[in-house]
Design a protein around this motif. Structure first.
Motif, PDB file in Angstrom:
ATOM      1  N   TYR A 196       0.942  -1.134  -0.077  1.00 48.23           N
ATOM      2  CA  TYR A 196      -0.135  -0.005  -0.128  1.00 48.23           C
ATOM      3  C   TYR A 196       0.699   1.208   0.242  1.00 48.23           C
ATOM      4  N   LEU A 197       1.855   1.352   0.651  1.00 50.99           N
ATOM      5  CA  LEU A 197       2.952   2.456   0.641  1.00 50.99           C
ATOM      6  C   LEU A 197       3.143   2.607  -0.774  1.00 50.99           C
ATOM      7  N   GLN A 198       3.577   1.556  -1.432  1.00 46.90           N
ATOM      8  CA  GLN A 198       4.093   1.794  -2.804  1.00 46.90           C
ATOM      9  C   GLN A 198       2.978   2.289  -3.846  1.00 46.90           C
ATOM     10  N   ARG A 199       1.938   1.955  -3.619  1.00 44.68           N
ATOM     11  CA  ARG A 199       0.745   2.403  -4.182  1.00 44.68           C
ATOM     12  C   ARG A 199       0.538   4.028  -4.070  1.00 44.68           C
ATOM     13  N   LEU A 200       0.660   4.152  -2.705  1.00 41.92           N
ATOM     14  CA  LEU A 200       0.394   5.657  -2.209  1.00 41.92           C
ATOM     15  C   LEU A 200       1.471   6.534  -2.968  1.00 41.92           C
ATOM     16  N   SER A 202       3.211   6.043  -5.702  1.00 46.08           N
ATOM     17  CA  SER A 202       3.102   6.096  -7.321  1.00 46.08           C
ATOM     18  C   SER A 202       1.852   7.119  -7.528  1.00 46.08           C
ATOM     19  N   LEU A 203       0.888   7.238  -6.858  1.00 51.45           N
ATOM     20  CA  LEU A 203      -0.151   8.150  -7.067  1.00 51.45           C
ATOM     21  C   LEU A 203       0.254   9.652  -6.909  1.00 51.45           C
ATOM     22  N   ARG A 204       1.355   9.726  -6.165  1.00 48.13           N
ATOM     23  CA  ARG A 204       2.005  11.261  -6.071  1.00 48.13           C
ATOM     24  C   ARG A 204       2.960  11.601  -7.023  1.00 48.13           C
ATOM     25  N   ARG A 205       3.270  10.766  -7.930  1.00 49.63           N
ATOM     26  CA  ARG A 205       3.976  11.174  -8.967  1.00 49.63           C
ATOM     27  C   ARG A 205       3.565  11.753 -10.198  1.00 49.63           C
TER      28      ARG A 205
END
Length: 205
Positions: A196-200, A202-205
């Motif tokens: 979930y940290l990786q998903r969050l 990726s959405l910030r990029r």
């Protein structure tokens, strides 16, 4: 949901190819404690009990394994005679001794090194590039259903990753990990929190 704390090692007694693969697994549990429809992690794979039998200390249960599951798990996991780590699903109030495990295999890894270190064994596992962002030193990973701590991480030029684990004698004795050798394939599940940290991120990029 599971914790990665193995409670028994079972043996696949029989494998039958139907529409799916049906495996009958011998285990030391009391069959009265194995419910039809219950989830059991088998070598790190969440499977549903469809049959059960035997007697206390010498019971068995059967599971159906889809072609998708067979294709995404380590070779020889489902062969007759194979020993596999078992863990019943987590119940409210149970101790969370390992980490949160879903029983969904993310990839198959390969043991690349295996050597003694004190009384323990230092194991190095190679994982595909898709898992590299989710594996970190001091983080958790599930190997064949066993919750372990990553000791070291080395990224490879091809994008894959190699990570080190330490197996204490107790873990080697009460799970199948003590039977690993160089070239052995293992089922890997990354830490849910890391996912979930990786998903969050990726959405910030």
């Amino acid at each position: 949901m599971f914790t990665g704390i193995v409670t028994a090692v079972g043996t696949i007694e029989q494998v039958e190819q139907r529409g799916d693969l049906r495996a009958r697994i011998a285990c030391p549990w009391d069959p009265s404690t194995i419910a039809i429809g219950a989830s059991i992690a088998c070598a790190g794979v969440c499977l549903t009990v469809v049959e059960r039998g035997g007697q206390p200390g010498a019971s068995w249960f059967a599971v159906d394994i889809s072609a998708e599951t067979v294709s995404r798990t380590a070779r020889d996991t489902w062969r007759e005679g194979a020993r596999i780590n078992l863990e019943p699903s987590l119940r409210i109030g149970d101790e969370l001794g390992g980490h949160i495990v879903s029983g969904h295999v993310d990839a198959v890894g390969t043991v690349t090194d295996w050597e003694p270190e004190g009384d323990s064994m230092r194991v190095t596992v190679s994982a595909p590039r898709d898992l590299a962002p989710f594996i970190a030193a001091k983080g958790s990973i599930t190997v064949d259903g066993v919750s372990l701590t990553v000791n070291a991480v080395r990224d490879q030029l091809d994008g894959s990753v190699r990570f080190g684990l330490n197996l204490i004698p107790h873990t080697a004795e009460v799970t199948t990990l003590g039977e690993l050798a160089q070239g052995s394939q293992v089922n890997l599940e990354i830490d849910t929190v890391a996912r979930y940290l990786q998903r969050l991120e990726s959405l910030r990029r």
